[in-house]
Design a protein around this motif. Structure first.
Motif, PDB file in Angstrom:
ATOM      1  N   ILE A  10      48.661   5.819   1.579  1.00 26.48           N
ATOM      2  CA  ILE A  10      48.159   7.178   1.372  1.00 26.48           C
ATOM      3  C   ILE A  10      48.951   7.889   0.273  1.00 26.48           C
ATOM      4  O   ILE A  10      50.024   7.446  -0.109  1.00 26.48           O
ATOM      5  N   CYS A  14      47.499  13.437   1.597  1.00 29.68           N
ATOM      6  CA  CYS A  14      46.950  12.962   2.865  1.00 29.68           C
ATOM      7  C   CYS A  14      47.816  13.326   4.065  1.00 29.68           C
ATOM      8  O   CYS A  14      47.352  13.220   5.206  1.00 29.68           O
ATOM      9  N   VAL A  20      45.200   9.180   9.075  1.00 26.28           N
ATOM     10  CA  VAL A  20      46.375   8.419   8.659  1.00 26.28           C
ATOM     11  C   VAL A  20      46.830   7.514   9.806  1.00 26.28           C
ATOM     12  O   VAL A  20      46.972   7.954  10.943  1.00 26.28           O
ATOM     13  N   CYS A  29      45.007   4.928   5.300  1.00 22.21           N
ATOM     14  CA  CYS A  29      43.888   5.744   5.740  1.00 22.21           C
ATOM     15  C   CYS A  29      42.893   4.829   6.443  1.00 22.21           C
ATOM     16  O   CYS A  29      42.539   3.779   5.907  1.00 22.21           O
ATOM     17  N   ALA A  31      39.851   5.710   7.070  1.00 21.04           N
ATOM     18  CA  ALA A  31      38.502   6.092   6.660  1.00 21.04           C
ATOM     19  C   ALA A  31      38.177   5.652   5.235  1.00 21.04           C
ATOM     20  O   ALA A  31      37.015   5.483   4.891  1.00 21.04           O
ATOM     21  N   TYR A  32      39.210   5.483   4.425  1.00 16.69           N
ATOM     22  CA  TYR A  32      38.969   5.175   3.016  1.00 16.69           C
ATOM     23  C   TYR A  32      40.041   4.215   2.527  1.00 16.69           C
ATOM     24  O   TYR A  32      41.231   4.468   2.752  1.00 16.69           O
ATOM     25  N   PRO A  35      43.053   5.975  -0.947  1.00 15.48           N
ATOM     26  CA  PRO A  35      43.184   7.438  -0.895  1.00 15.48           C
ATOM     27  C   PRO A  35      43.439   8.081  -2.251  1.00 15.48           C
ATOM     28  O   PRO A  35      42.955   9.181  -2.503  1.00 15.48           O
ATOM     29  N   CYS A  44      39.796  15.584  -0.733  1.00  9.69           N
ATOM     30  CA  CYS A  44      39.069  14.544   0.000  1.00  9.69           C
ATOM     31  C   CYS A  44      38.085  15.180   0.971  1.00  9.69           C
ATOM     32  O   CYS A  44      38.448  16.063   1.742  1.00  9.69           O
ATOM     33  N   LEU A  46      36.752  13.744   3.483  1.00  8.59           N
ATOM     34  CA  LEU A  46      36.910  13.196   4.828  1.00  8.59           C
ATOM     35  C   LEU A  46      38.172  13.689   5.510  1.00  8.59           C
ATOM     36  O   LEU A  46      38.404  13.391   6.676  1.00  8.59           O
ATOM     37  N   HIS A  49      42.465  17.712   7.641  1.00  6.19           N
ATOM     38  CA  HIS A  49      43.376  18.835   7.440  1.00  6.19           C
ATOM     39  C   HIS A  49      42.978  19.695   6.240  1.00  6.19           C
ATOM     40  O   HIS A  49      43.632  20.674   5.948  1.00  6.19           O
TER      41      HIS A  49
HETATM   42  S1  SF4 Z   1      40.555  10.798   5.021  1.00  2.61           S
HETATM   43 FE1  SF4 Z   1      41.120  11.533   2.964  1.00  2.61          FE
HETATM   44  S2  SF4 Z   1      42.831  12.945   3.302  1.00  2.61           S
HETATM   45 FE2  SF4 Z   1      42.597  11.699   5.169  1.00  2.61          FE
HETATM   46  S3  SF4 Z   1      44.005  10.012   4.884  1.00  2.61           S
HETATM   47 FE3  SF4 Z   1      42.016   9.324   4.161  1.00  2.61          FE
HETATM   48  S4  SF4 Z   1      42.016   9.753   1.968  1.00  2.61           S
HETATM   49 FE4  SF4 Z   1      43.700  10.908   2.867  1.00  2.61          FE
END
Ligand code: SF4
Length: 75
Positions: A10, A14, A20, A29, A31-32, A35, A44, A46, A49
């Motif tokens: 990250i 992030c 995380v 991450c 989700a992705y 990052p 971001c 997604l 925060h």
């Molecule tokens: S969703 Fe976005 S902000 Fe959260 S850890 Fe993944 S890349 Fe970073």
């Protein structure tokens, strides 16, 4: 390589996100996979925060309705 994908660690933006995941000393991450690329073009979408600003305080007023309200004394 992590779980058969090329996940990257990250970035500083992030920190505080719910996606995380810490694996050993590194944080990833869930989700992705990349990052840094997600944050390259702005915040971001997604991130849990990330504070988003919705709309604005400006409210459109229909001049005809405003004039009718004014005539009725509702202002
Ligand atoms: S969703 Fe976005 S902000 Fe959260 S850890 Fe993944 S890349 Fe970073």
């Amino acid at each position: 390589m992590l779980f058969g994908t090329d996940k990257r660690v990250i970035v500083s933006q992030c920190e505080g996100c719910g996606h995380v995941t810490a694996i050993g000393d590194d944080k990833f991450c869930d989700a992705y996979p990349n990052p840094a690329a997600k944050w390259m073009a702005g915040s971001c979408n997604l991130g849990t925060h990330v504070q988003r600003k919705l709309g604005g305080e400006t409210k459109k007023v229909n001049p005809l309705k405003a004039s009718k309200k004014a005539m009725k004394g509702k202002a």
